[in-house]
Design an enzyme around this catalytic site. Structure first.
Site, mmCIF file in Angstrom:
data_model
loop_
_atom_site.group_PDB
_atom_site.id
_atom_site.type_symbol
_atom_site.label_atom_id
_atom_site.label_comp_id
_atom_site.label_asym_id
_atom_site.label_seq_id
_atom_site.Cartn_x
_atom_site.Cartn_y
_atom_site.Cartn_z
ATOM 1 N N ASN A 203 0.861 -1.189 0.000
ATOM 2 C CA ASN A 203 0.000 0.000 0.000
ATOM 3 C C ASN A 203 0.895 1.236 0.000
ATOM 4 O O ASN A 203 2.100 1.128 0.232
ATOM 5 C CB ASN A 203 -0.965 -0.028 1.187
ATOM 6 C CG ASN A 203 -0.224 -0.065 2.507
ATOM 7 O OD1 ASN A 203 0.439 0.896 2.869
ATOM 8 N ND2 ASN A 203 -0.304 -1.188 3.213
ATOM 9 N N ASP B 72 -3.670 -6.515 4.571
ATOM 10 C CA ASP B 72 -4.543 -7.443 5.289
ATOM 11 C C ASP B 72 -4.403 -8.871 4.795
ATOM 12 O O ASP B 72 -4.743 -9.813 5.494
ATOM 13 C CB ASP B 72 -6.003 -6.985 5.138
ATOM 14 C CG ASP B 72 -6.217 -5.643 5.839
ATOM 15 O OD1 ASP B 72 -5.842 -5.538 7.017
ATOM 16 O OD2 ASP B 72 -6.722 -4.702 5.197
ATOM 17 N N LYS C 158 11.537 -15.927 -9.605
ATOM 18 C CA LYS C 158 10.649 -14.943 -10.226
ATOM 19 C C LYS C 158 9.739 -15.661 -11.225
ATOM 20 O O LYS C 158 10.222 -16.422 -12.085
ATOM 21 C CB LYS C 158 11.469 -13.868 -10.946
ATOM 22 C CG LYS C 158 10.585 -12.809 -11.573
ATOM 23 C CD LYS C 158 11.341 -11.817 -12.412
ATOM 24 C CE LYS C 158 10.343 -11.008 -13.218
ATOM 25 N NZ LYS C 158 10.978 -10.077 -14.137
ATOM 26 N N PRO D 231 -1.574 -12.074 9.936
ATOM 27 C CA PRO D 231 -1.961 -11.920 11.341
ATOM 28 C C PRO D 231 -2.517 -10.531 11.637
ATOM 29 O O PRO D 231 -2.067 -9.544 11.058
ATOM 30 C CB PRO D 231 -0.653 -12.142 12.104
ATOM 31 C CG PRO D 231 0.420 -12.358 11.114
ATOM 32 C CD PRO D 231 -0.165 -12.432 9.754
ATOM 33 N N PHE E 30 -4.732 3.034 14.601
ATOM 34 C CA PHE E 30 -5.011 4.030 13.570
ATOM 35 C C PHE E 30 -5.974 3.413 12.560
ATOM 36 O O PHE E 30 -5.875 2.225 12.264
ATOM 37 C CB PHE E 30 -3.719 4.450 12.843
ATOM 38 C CG PHE E 30 -2.932 5.490 13.589
ATOM 39 C CD1 PHE E 30 -2.291 5.162 14.768
ATOM 40 C CD2 PHE E 30 -2.843 6.794 13.116
ATOM 41 C CE1 PHE E 30 -1.570 6.112 15.474
ATOM 42 C CE2 PHE E 30 -2.129 7.756 13.810
ATOM 43 C CZ PHE E 30 -1.487 7.410 14.992
ATOM 44 N N LYS F 65 -13.537 -0.705 14.983
ATOM 45 C CA LYS F 65 -12.192 -1.238 15.234
ATOM 46 C C LYS F 65 -11.775 -1.011 16.691
ATOM 47 O O LYS F 65 -11.208 -1.888 17.337
ATOM 48 C CB LYS F 65 -11.203 -0.545 14.276
ATOM 49 C CG LYS F 65 -9.780 -1.071 14.323
ATOM 50 C CD LYS F 65 -8.956 -0.494 13.164
ATOM 51 C CE LYS F 65 -7.492 -0.905 13.266
ATOM 52 N NZ LYS F 65 -6.655 -0.402 12.172
ATOM 53 N N LYS G 49 -11.420 -4.532 18.694
ATOM 54 C CA LYS G 49 -10.025 -4.913 18.961
ATOM 55 C C LYS G 49 -9.571 -4.495 20.348
ATOM 56 O O LYS G 49 -8.394 -4.661 20.693
ATOM 57 C CB LYS G 49 -9.111 -4.331 17.879
ATOM 58 C CG LYS G 49 -9.560 -4.811 16.502
ATOM 59 C CD LYS G 49 -8.493 -4.821 15.475
ATOM 60 C CE LYS G 49 -9.063 -5.400 14.189
ATOM 61 N NZ LYS G 49 -8.182 -5.281 13.059
HETATM 62 MG MG LIG Z 1 -5.917 -2.711 8.551
#
Ligand SMILES: [Mg+2]
Ligand SMILES: Cc1cc2nc3c(=O)[nH]c(=O)nc-3n(C[C@H](O)[C@H](O)[C@H](O)COP(=O)(O)O)c2cc1C
Ligand SMILES: CC(C)(COP(=O)(O)O)[C@@H](O)C(=O)NCCC(=O)NCCS
Length: 408
Positions: A211, A280, A290, A306, A325, A339, A343
């Site tokens: 990302n 994720d 490759k 995880p 975050f 979240k 969590k």
């Molecule tokens: Mg996430």
């Protein structure tokens, strides 16, 4: 808005040339800068250069002895909010350690009471002298002095060793922190564990799922915590920045390696901030070789990685504070609340990634900090460093016992 006021005292070392960029950058960020040069500093850079960059007369010992209605060192001492001395020479260090005042720079330090940031620079043998190290330790026992570490590397005398001055960008960040905190070390004695950046899940040696996170928010949290006196461990994914001196860096690549690093350092931490953007999912298969273009599957079978923050929440003890975050598009509150509760976090920072000048890669950010009682703090658009300080400012009321007995 009134401008912030910084004095930069320049000592007689070759690293003085780097102070020009500190002055220039501070001016461009709206800070009012006054420069004081020692007599030796003028052998290296001129008052003309620094006056032009700061858009104000640069002061020397000649200005010190001018007959005026009020002494210059008193006027400057009353004016200044944050004092930087860079490069700090062995000579000026010795004077400050003994409260001596024989020039404009040292007199202005004694005539002021603001935080003083020190950026020493010298040849390795000079820096490692018993007398120099004794003066350094002695000076830092006075809490108004904030010492920057020297780096090891190439010196102007062609030696490679300790004594390189901190880089201008780290000096500027530290000044910005001191302008925010007024020198308060409310995280002294605390250990802060931070994750930053994106993780990568490789399909083969050259392709990965990742990302655009640059880790700048986590880096800013680490700098802010360091400047407030904490011991900081920064577990970070691949990044384009260098970790500043004084921060323990733990580079990782995958979610699994980030998980094991975070769990390794968890037990010792008082505050844990999970600012990393963890991929994720990962490809179910990894190829050591490759893959040729024609071998690439049309659909990529994935499996979850995880859930690091959930594992930290399960393993943490009750006195430890865990902040998550949530980078979101559209409605940032609902998924962040979900979240926060699912969590079992102490607080969450919800930040929009679909708005201009905010989120991934930007130097600025905006967010809403929500604690587990549901209290919300809106952090308006600001630099990531300022946001980090707003977050630490609000951790104290979140856990009232955290700062009891801490020096202010
Ligand atoms: Mg996430
Ligand atoms: C070429 C040259 C480079 C120097 N570099 C340094 C230095 O990096 N650090 C230092 O402490 N002194 C350095 N010095 C010595 C200082 O200039 C000298 O101790 C001076 O008295 C410092 O005065 P000040 O503390 O008032 O600026 C250097 C001297 C010369 C000639
Ligand atoms: C001189 C310098 C700023 C050069 O930095 P640079 O290599 O990034 O240009 C850096 O090496 C430094 O901070 N050195 C410590 C002071 C020093 O070298 N003094 C002179 C020894 S005789």
């Amino acid at each position: 808005m009134t401008k912030r006021r910084v004095i930069i005292g320049v000592g007689g070392g070759i690293a003085a040339y780097k102070v020009c960029s500190v002055v220039s950058t501070l001016f461009k960020t709206g800070v009012e800068v006054r420069v004081i040069l020692t007599n030796s500093a003028q052998e290296f850079i001129t008052p003309l250069t620094l006056a032009t960059l700061s858009r104000h007369q640069a002061y020397t010992d000649e200005s010190f002895w001018q007959p005026t209605s009020r002494p210059l060192h008193i006027e400057l001492g009353e004016w200044v909010e944050v004092f930087l001395i860079a490069p700090l020479t062995a000579n000026t260090l010795a004077k400050l350690a003994h409260g001596m005042a024989d020039n404009l720079l040292t007199n202005t330090v004694l005539a002021s009471s603001c935080p003083v940031l020190l950026a020493p620079a010298m040849n390795t043998d000079m820096w490692e002298q018993v007398a120099v190290q004794r003066n350094w330790r002695q000076l830092l026992t006075d809490s108004r002095f904030h010492g920057m570490e020297t780096a090891s590397g190439l010196l102007a005398c062609d030696r490679v060793g300790a004594g390189r001055m901190a880089e201008p960008e780290d000096i500027i960040t530290h000044i910005q922190s001191l302008l925010h905190t007024a020198g308060k070390r409310d995280l002294a004695g605390k250990r802060v564990l931070i994750s930053a950046g994106g993780t990568r899940e490789y399909l083969d040696p050259v392709r990965f799922i990742g990302n655009p996170s640059t880790g700048k928010m986590g880096l800013a949290l680490a700098q802010a915590a360091l400047h407030r006196g904490a011991s900081v461990t920064l577990v970070h994914g691949p990044a384009s920045w260098n970790v500043p001196l004084g921060i323990q860096a733990v580079p990782v690549v995958s979610a699994e390696s980030m998980r094991s690093a975070m769990l390794q350092y968890l037990a010792a931490a008082d505050i844990i901030l999970m600012a990393a953007a963890v991929a994720d999912v990962k490809p179910r298969e990894y190829s050591q070789e490759k893959l040729a273009k024609r071998q690439l599957p049309e659909a990529l079978p994935l499996e979850p990685v995880p859930d690091i923050v959930a594992q930290l929440a399960t393993n943490k003890r009750s006195h430890q504070i865990l902040i998550g975050f949530a980078a979101q598009t559209g409605d940032i509150i609902t998924p962040a609340l979900e979240k926060l509760h699912s969590k079992n976090l102490d607080a969450i920072v919800a930040n929009p990634i679909d708005e201009p000048d905010s989120g991934f890669g930007s130097d600025n950010n905006k967010a809403i900090l929500i604690d587990k009682q549901g209290k919300r703090l809106e952090i308006p658009p600001c630099s990531k460093l300022q946001m980090a300080h707003h977050i630490f400012d609000s951790l104290a009321p979140l856990v009232p016992t955290l700062f009891v007995g801490m020096p202010s």
